[in-house]
Design an enzyme around this catalytic site. Structure first.
Site, short mmCIF file in Angstrom:
data_model
loop_
_atom_site.label_atom_id
_atom_site.label_comp_id
_atom_site.label_asym_id
_atom_site.label_seq_id
_atom_site.Cartn_x
_atom_site.Cartn_y
_atom_site.Cartn_z
CG HIS A 100 -0.33 -0.08 2.46
ND1 HIS A 100 0.38 -0.95 2.99
CD2 HIS A 100 -0.14 0.99 3.59
CE1 HIS A 100 0.78 -0.73 4.26
NE2 HIS A 100 0.50 0.61 4.55
CG HIS A 102 0.68 5.70 4.00
ND1 HIS A 102 -0.40 5.78 4.79
CD2 HIS A 102 1.30 4.60 4.14
CE1 HIS A 102 -0.09 4.68 5.77
NE2 HIS A 102 0.62 3.97 5.30
#
Length: 139
Positions: A100, A102
């Site tokens: 992932h 940010h």
């Protein structure tokens, strides 16, 4: 899908999220513990613990999504810039072991601090490190 992975559960619709964007490879949603207003996550739909486990196509889709979301977040929050952060493995600060990114909007004097270590290598140390890295790129 990894049955214990919170991001896999979000991708599968088993847990709720505030969805920002979705395509064949990624899902983006707002972080529930944001560093700033508009802080979004871009997660791979397929479970991959680290970026080393992701395909080129997945990485490309994620980076393009980060760019598009970053631009939208800047406009939505009236921020002049944004960070894209991505960590791999526990020693790098990864907490959820599913790739992932940010996307964090930034404003002047916002108090966020991503200070790099101030290690200052000698030129020969840089050259030696470079050669070791190049040797491993060939493998």
């Amino acid at each position: 899908m990894s049955p214990d992975c919170i991001f896999c559960k979000i991708v599968a619709g088993q847990l709720p999220c505030v969805k920002v964007f979705e395509n064949d490879h990624v899902l983006s949603f707002l972080d529930i513990y944001p560093a700033a207003e508009g802080h979004a996550l871009v997660v791979l739909k397929r479970h991959a613990p680290t970026i080393a486990d992701a395909t080129d196509k997945e990485i490309q889709a994620a980076v393009v999504a980060c760019r598009e979301i970053g631009q939208a977040v800047m406009k939505a929050t009236h921020s002049p810039g944004f960070n894209i952060l991505q960590s791999n493995d526990r020693v790098a600060g990864q907490v959820i072991f599913h790739v992932h990114f940010h996307v964090i909007p930034r404003k002047a004097n916002d108090g966020l601090n991503f200070v790099h270590n101030r290690f200052k290598p000698e030129p020969d140390q840089l050259k030696a490190a470079c050669e070791r890295i190049k040797a491993n790129l060939m493998k």
